[in-house]
Every structure is written in C-alpha cells, then in structure tokens.
Design a protein around this motif. Structure first.
Motif: not given
Length: 567
Positions: A136-151
């Motif tokens: 079930n790894y992909e369901e729990e995967e964290q976001q990349r540190p370089d990912f950006y966007g709006n909060k």
C-alpha cells in the motif's frame, strides 16, 4: 532522517526544502553517509559475487525498496535470459542454411518467453512487495520537497486532491486544520501541450535525421567488407550518446511540470524518456527490416541488402568486374543479424565505460585535486564521501535493460543470439552497477516502492509489438524458399496469410496465459486478507475498549454525584 527533515510540519517533520536551500547557497550540499562496514560486507557478498543470487534483503535494508526492486527485477530478467540463451545457441547454426525455419521458431519462442517472463515477474514482484510491507506504499507516499503550489483546505486521498468546502469544515470541525499544497492539473497539462511535447517531437525528428545520416553512410560504404561493421558500431555509439543528452533535457522538462509525488514524477519522466529512446534505439533496425530493399537507391548507391555475402570474396566473371557471391534471398535478415550483433556488443563496452570506468576516473581526479588543494597526504572519510558522484537514480539502468529487452523481442526472427549477448551484458552490468553505487556514488536517499512502475507497462507493450514486428519480418522481409519465396522488393501473399495465422495463435496463447496466471499469488492474497481482518478486529476491539472506558468513567461520575447529593 531525510524524511523527517523534508516532511511537512503537520506530519511531524521539519518542513525544510534541502534542494532549495542548496540552490540559494544557505547550505553547501547534503547527502547521507555510507556505512564503511556495511559497504565492505555488500561488496564481498554482492558486487564481487558474480554467479550467485543477490542479497536482496540486505540491499533493501541499506538502500531502500526502490533500488532493491530494480536489482530484483534485473536478476529475475537475467535468469530468464539464460533459458532463452540456450535456445538461441541451438538455433544459431541453422540460420546459415535454414533461415526461414529458424526465424519462425525463434519468433514464436521469444513471443511466448516474453509472455511467461512478464506474468511470473508480476507474481515475484507481488511476493517481494508483500514481504517488504510495501503493498500500500503509493497510498501513503509523501509529496516531493520540490513540489510547490497554493496552500488550500483539502486532503490527498488515494493520490487525488479532495477539496474541502466551508460546509464540509462546519459539518466536520476536525477537518479545519487540513491544509495541503495544491497545483492545478490544468496548468500542468497546458504546459505539457504548449512546450514539453512539441519540444520532444522536435528532438525525435532530430534523432531521425541523425539516424538517416548513419544509414546513408552504411549505404555508401556497404559494398566494402568493413562497411556494415563500422556502420553498426557508429549506430551503437550514437544511440548511447544521444540517450545521455536527451535524458538531461527530459529531466529539465519534467521538473517544470511540478509533480507532487516521486512516483508521479518518475512515471512521467519514464514516458518522456522512452518516447525518444524507442526511436533512437530501433529506427535503424526498422529501416533494415522493412524499408531498405524497397527504396532502390540513394544518391546513386544501391540499397540492396548484402547480408553475409559482404564477408565473402567476390568472384570475377569473364575477366570483367568481380561479382558478389550468389544471393540467398535472406540478405536483409542477415543485415539485421549483423546490425543487432554490432549494437548489442557495442553497448557492453560503452555502458562499462560510462557506468564504471569514467566515474572511477573522475573520482580519482577529484580526490587528487582535494589532496593537492589542502596539501593533505590523505583525505578524511567525509571528504571522500563528498567527492563521490551524485546518484542520479535508477532510470538509466532500467532504460538500458528495457531497450535491450526490445532488441530481443522485436527482432527475434533475425538474431537468436540476442539473449546470449544480453545475458553476458547483464551479468557484467549488475555487478558494475553494484560496485559503482557502493564505491563511486554518494549513498542514495532511502526510497520505498511497491513495483517497477511504468516500466512494467512498457515491457508489456513491447511484448505485444514484438509479436507484430516479427510476423511482419516473416511476411515481408524474408523471401528465400517455400511459401516465403518472393522477388526482391515484393512479398508472398501466402507468407502474409501464414504470418497472420501465427500471430493470432500467439496472441491467443498470450491471452490465455495472462488469464490463467494470477498477478498476485494466492498465498499473498490470503496473507493480505488475514492482515486486513486482524487489523479490523484490533480497531474494533480498541473502539469497544474506548466506549467501555467512557461508560465506566460516566458511571463513576454519576455515582460520585449521587454520593454528594446524599451527603
């Protein structure tokens, strides 16, 4: 440690983007250190042990599931190549006097071999992922540190962004603190359509132009005994060099798309890489197989296939110019045989140089410069680690193996020895990769994975395409005898019918095999069901205990209140 540093603060991490801090100069560099004792153990039990199975559990503990799964797949693929190699060795002598029958049998065998290999790999992958707790790894995967966007208020559920409205928050107050980083998908798609894919198309047209240049060279010099060999070597070297150049461009474009998770990032990068590399690796071979004998001439030079006759001595006729040896009718298949042999053998040496020799040379020069700069007789362990090359991921390794898989499956009719050469290459490459990662590269960050990702889909597509291309080779390229016999530049209608019948038979067998063989073994399904059941029992038990605790506390409170009233 790396996960704690870059994870979001709401999830207990420090929320630091180390890549951004490095680019702005706040920190110089960051990397996990190798463990000298474990490196020594892995070198002795893995990198130096050529003819033994790899210690996959130890690789996984040291590097993570993602890297370990690559080596698990590479080992499984190499073991299956051993089976195909035995058949190829048996068939090769027959190619010199029974090319038709050999091509037919080789095509059918490799098509079925590819089907069985993929189906049994899916089972092995499921077993391995379950053993390592990654189903079930992909369901729990964290976001990349370089990912950006709006909060924005929302959550990611099963990989998809779920927006939380004010009504949702008022109805469920516990959701008030659910804030995530969101990047609209429409922006990414617009960027892909307007810039990325047009640029990729331009680069593909560029590599087609380069391939045409190599083809023209081979046409001009093909009548020379060395023409086919030199042309094949140039083609092999060009493939490797263009792969490396395009990879840099593809990574740059993929970074601009701003993918949230590492899995999404790599799946999109794989597609970009393979679109280009499919053309780069196979265009010259498709030309030989299907185009060469049908275009007549180029710049006055004949494009007639010469095959093995280019290695034979020409014989004079009536004192005039010498003529080439008698044609067999399978010259284009023989040209394809020569081209594949040159490409596959060239890749062994170029990959060895690029993956091991060159990085080792660069490391030695870097360490020498460090000693001279600081006037040291020896550099410290940490300085040694800092001088190591950056680990660029395993996409290159996957790509090399998958391209090689395409050479084997797409052109099985022409070159039965392809599995043997690939087997030798893989035995060398797995160990050189292991040595390089342990001694020439900084230690990779620990990364999880449950499978080999999009590569599995690509392998499946290549297997289906291989059935089609091999049947086209049988129908349109070979023409020496029996129902296959045809004039140069034409084909036999009986050959087309026979090839179609064989193709549909293979597709039927492939479908039946894929249907009968479960991707996930019964033992794994039962174990997963047991784990889910026990988890449900545990949660229910905890819920009951929680309710009972509240009931007991409520009873005590009521009893205490009653006692006070009585007093």
């Amino acid at each position: 440690i790396y996960s704690l540093v870059h994870s979001d603060e709401t999830k207990g991490g420090a929320g630091l983007n180390l890549n951004q801090l490095t680019s702005t100069g706040i920190i110089t560099r960051f990397f996990p250190l190798h463990n000298a004792a474990k490196v020594t153990i892995l070198t002795d039990t893995w990198a130096k042990k050529i003819f033994t199975l790899q210690p996959l559990d130890e690789i996984r503990k040291y590097f993570g599931e993602k890297l370990a799964l690559y080596f698990a797949w590479a080992e499984f693929y190499t073991l299956w190549l051993a089976v195909a190699s035995v058949v190829g060795i048996i068939l090769t002598p027959f190619t010199f006097f029974a090319f038709d029958e050999t091509a037919i049998f080789s095509s059918i065998f490799i098509s079925l071999w590819a089907t069985m290999f993929l189906e049994f790999w899916k089972r092995r992958c499921a077993k391995t992922a379950h053993k390592w707790g990654m189903m079930n790894y992909e369901e729990e995967e964290q976001q990349r540190p370089d990912f950006y966007g709006n909060k924005v208020p929302g959550v990611y559920w099963n990989g998809e962004y779920v927006h939380l409205t004010p009504e949702d928050i008022s109805k469920y107050p516990s959701l008030a603190n659910q804030i995530v980083t969101h990047y609209p998908r429409r922006k990414r798609i617009l960027f892909q359509v307007s810039l990325n894919y047009p640029l990729i198309l331009f680069l593909i047209l560029l590599v087609i132009s380069a391939a045409i240049g190599v083809i023209v060279f081979k046409i001009v010099f093909e009548q020379q005994s060395w023409g086919s060999i030199v042309g094949g070597i140039i083609n092999g070297v060009m493939i490797v060099i263009l792969d490396r150049i395009y990879r840099v461009i593809a990574i740059w474009l993929n970074n601009l798309e701003n993918h949230r998770t590492e899995t999404q990032y790599e799946d999109n990068l794989i597609i970009k890489l393979f679109m280009f590399q499919f053309v780069n690796a196979y265009i010259a071979l498709f030309y030989v197989a299907f185009v060469k004998t049908r275009i007549g001439s180029v710049f006055g030079y004949s494009t007639k296939c010469v095959g093995f006759s280019s290695f034979k001595s020409a014989t004079p006729t009536n004192g005039t110019e010498p003529s080439l040896p008698k044609q067999t009718g399978n010259e284009c298949l023989e040209d394809l045989f020569i081209a594949l042999a040159m490409i596959l053998t060239t890749r062994i040496f170029t990959n060895f140089l690029l993956n091991l020799a060159v990085p080792r040379l660069i490391l030695s020069i870097s360490q020498y410069c460090t000693r001279k700069q600081y006037n040291l007789s020896q550099i410290t362990f940490i300085s040694q680690q800092a001088n190591l090359g950056d680990f660029g991921g395993i996409l290159d390794q996957y790509n090399e193996m998958v391209i090689q898989y395409g050479y084997i499956t797409l052109f099985a009719a022409a070159f039965p020895l392809a599995p043997l050469i690939s087997l030798i290459n893989n035995i060398i490459e797995i160990r050189t990769d292991a040595f390089g990662i342990l001694h020439n590269m900084k230690r990779p960050n620990y990364q999880g994975a449950k499978d080999i990702g999009t590569w599995e889909l690509i392998l499946d597509l290549i297997s289906y395409l291989g059935i089609f291309t091999n049947m086209c080779i049988l129908a349109f390229t070979q023409r020496s005898s029996g129902i296959w016999k045809a004039e140069e530049g034409s084909f036999s209608k009986y050959a087309v019918v026979a090839a179609l019948l064989i193709e549909n038979g293979i597709l039927l067998i492939k479908w039946v095999t894929a249907t009968l063989i479960d991707d996930v073994p019964v033992s794994v399904r039962r174990s997963m069901a047991r784990e889910d059941y026990l988890k449900e029992v545990y949660l229910n038990q905890k819920q009951v205990e929680h309710v009972e605790t509240h009931v007991v506390e409520g009873s005590r409170h009521s009893h205490d209140s009653l006692s006070e009233d009585n007093e």
